[in-house]
Design an enzyme around this catalytic site. Structure first.
Site, PDB file in Angstrom:
ATOM      1  N   ASP A 145     -14.011   7.576   5.379  1.00  0.00           N
ATOM      2  CA  ASP A 145     -12.712   6.931   5.591  1.00  0.00           C
ATOM      3  C   ASP A 145     -11.869   7.169   4.342  1.00  0.00           C
ATOM      4  OD1 ASP A 145     -10.574   5.119   5.698  1.00  0.00           O
ATOM      5  OD2 ASP A 145     -11.716   3.625   6.799  1.00  0.00           O
ATOM      6  N   LYS A 156      -0.354   3.791   4.625  1.00  0.00           N
ATOM      7  CA  LYS A 156      -0.439   3.491   3.191  1.00  0.00           C
ATOM      8  C   LYS A 156       0.449   4.482   2.432  1.00  0.00           C
ATOM      9  CE  LYS A 156      -4.770   1.206   4.043  1.00  0.00           C
ATOM     10  NZ  LYS A 156      -4.592   1.261   5.532  1.00  0.00           N
ATOM     11  N   HIS A 184     -15.026  -1.570   5.272  1.00  0.00           N
ATOM     12  CA  HIS A 184     -13.865  -2.244   5.852  1.00  0.00           C
ATOM     13  C   HIS A 184     -14.246  -2.992   7.130  1.00  0.00           C
ATOM     14  CE1 HIS A 184      -9.905  -2.477   7.951  1.00  0.00           C
ATOM     15  NE2 HIS A 184      -9.465  -2.663   6.719  1.00  0.00           N
ATOM     16  N   ASN A 218       0.812  -1.219   0.000  1.00  0.00           N
ATOM     17  CA  ASN A 218       0.000   0.000   0.000  1.00  0.00           C
ATOM     18  C   ASN A 218       0.850   1.276   0.000  1.00  0.00           C
ATOM     19  OD1 ASN A 218      -2.436  -1.419   0.111  1.00  0.00           O
ATOM     20  ND2 ASN A 218      -2.346  -1.561   2.342  1.00  0.00           N
ATOM     21  N   GLU A 240     -16.191   4.754   2.452  1.00  0.00           N
ATOM     22  CA  GLU A 240     -14.784   4.958   2.121  1.00  0.00           C
ATOM     23  C   GLU A 240     -14.736   5.825   0.869  1.00  0.00           C
ATOM     24  OE1 GLU A 240     -12.441   1.285   1.997  1.00  0.00           O
ATOM     25  OE2 GLU A 240     -13.956   0.333   3.252  1.00  0.00           O
ATOM     26  N   HIS A 259      -7.230   5.029   1.782  1.00  0.00           N
ATOM     27  CA  HIS A 259      -6.498   4.738   0.547  1.00  0.00           C
ATOM     28  C   HIS A 259      -6.409   5.937  -0.396  1.00  0.00           C
ATOM     29  CE1 HIS A 259      -5.867   0.400   1.138  1.00  0.00           C
ATOM     30  NE2 HIS A 259      -6.959   0.486   1.871  1.00  0.00           N
ATOM     31  N   SER A 269     -10.969  -0.138  -0.610  1.00  0.00           N
ATOM     32  CA  SER A 269      -9.698  -0.844  -0.505  1.00  0.00           C
ATOM     33  C   SER A 269      -9.631  -2.119  -1.325  1.00  0.00           C
ATOM     34  CB  SER A 269      -9.410  -1.174   0.969  1.00  0.00           C
ATOM     35  OG  SER A 269     -10.432  -1.994   1.508  1.00  0.00           O
TER      36      SER A 269
END
Length: 376
Positions: free
Chosen positions: A191, A225, A120, A35, A162, A194, A166
């Site tokens: 979130d 990440k 997640h 990541n 998110e 990423h 992910s």
């Protein structure tokens, strides 16, 4: 049944279904599993700078509410709030603990949280600690979400998503979600794990790229990440920060970050201000190369075309995706299988993580090896 026998029985059942996990370290392979999207985890300049720093202590010695608080933590939080266009920031030891603390503290009896079906694992575990109720809506399906919001019971409402997913690597429709949240009086929680450092005019994330900073109730950014470090931060109002200090159990009952970790994060964020645009451009170059080769080799039926660093090879079946992973490993590539139950049954895949420091030739070699496997 004895205790050890129960453990062995569960492990054997997992292995029989092709689900058993293991720890591996294969530095000799070309990694497409990391990541570290901007290559900052092994950035020589940052490592040298960190080695020149002097610290009065290593461990924090306790939680921030006891002996673990330090002025350097406040300085980092102020730096993060400014960078991410937020009123305040509050550090957490990991993104997992950030979600656990945020959601379990906010969601009280009578409240309702609506979350994307691809949320997640940290969100699911947070809901086990929360006192309110929660319902999933179909992935990125605004109609399904609005249908549920219209039927919502009394109490406070929250929406959790998110910004960049992910496992699938696609984006949430953040602008439309903010509109829905405002229409139904819900607080939007995003979130950005990423998306952190990969998007936005300064790397602040997709929320900032879309100009939505003032419309999001709380944002979570993680440092493990693209930032190339460890830890997380929750951004929001001063009231939210004070509330979490009092009610977020992972913050209250965890030893605080170490001072070297705090120092590393301050160095990385200053580096992002100087070099972030260049690194993001290099990442985009790798993405463009991947997308062009995907079309050239006619792999569009199995490879995603996301506008970000996370791509996927969809290969249904736990055993089948494991076999593909092992084949590519034999060709010198490290792509870890993402299997059920981490993803829904039938949606097993290998995840391809592109990085700014990745050799273009390695991307070509991977896709060519995949094309040969598919066409055999």
């Amino acid at each position: 049944m004895k205790h050890e026998e129960r453990l062995q029985e569960r492990l054997a059942a997992y292995a029989k279904r092709g689900m058993q996990r293991s720890l591996r370290h294969r530095p000799e392979l070309i990694s497409f599993s990391s990541n570290d999207y901007l290559g900052l985890a092994r950035n020589r300049e940052l490592l040298l700078q960190l080695g020149q720093e002097k610290y009065e202590q290593m461990g924090a010695t306790g939680s921030r509410l006891l002996s673990g608080h330090h002025p350097a933590m406040l300085e980092l939080e102020q730096q993060l709030a400014q960078f991410h266009e937020a009123e305040t920031a509050l550090l957490f030891n990991t993104g997992y603990l950030g979600n656990l603390g945020l959601v379990s503290a906010l969601l009280q009896r009578g409240d309702t949280l609506y979350y994307d079906a691809l949320a997640h694992a940290s969100l699911h575990d947070a809901l086990k600690l929360a006192k309110g109720q929660a319902f999933a809506f179909a992935h990125n399906d605004l109609q399904d979400l609005e249908r549920q919001l219209a039927l919502a019971p009394k109490g406070l409402r929250y929406i959790w998503v998110e910004s960049l997913y992910s496992m699938d690597g696609d984006r949430a429709p953040l602008g439309a979600l903010a509109d829905l949240a405002e229409r139904y009086g819900a607080a939007l929680l995003v979130d950005e794990a990423h998306a952190t450092a990969c998007f936005g005019p300064n790397g602040g994330g997709l929320v900032q790229e879309l100009g939505l900073s003032q419309r999001i109730f709380a944002r979570l950014h993680t440092f493990g990440k693209a930032v190339g470090s460890h830890g997380a931060v929750i951004l929001g109002s001063s009231t939210l920060r004070q509330y979490l200090i009092n009610f977020a159990r992972p913050l209250i009952y965890s030893t605080a970050m170490s001072l070297p970790q705090i120092g590393h994060l301050r160095l990385v964020y200053r580096y992002l201000e100087r070099e972030g645009a260049r690194l993001r451009a290099e990442l985009q170059q790798r993405l463009a190369h991947y997308l062009a080769l995907r079309e050239k080799l006619a792999l569009s039926t199995i490879l995603t075309a996301n506008q970000g660093p996370i791509q996927a090879i969809f290969w249904p079946g736990n055993r089948e995706v494991l076999a593909l992973s092992e084949h590519l490993e034999g060709q010198g590539f490290d792509l870890r299988p993402i299997r059920y139950p981490t993803v829904p049954r039938g949606q097993e895949r290998l995840r391809i993580c592109l990085r700014a420091d990745m050799d273009l030739g390695d991307i070509s070699a991977l896709l060519e090896a995949l094309g040969a496997y598919v066409g055999r």
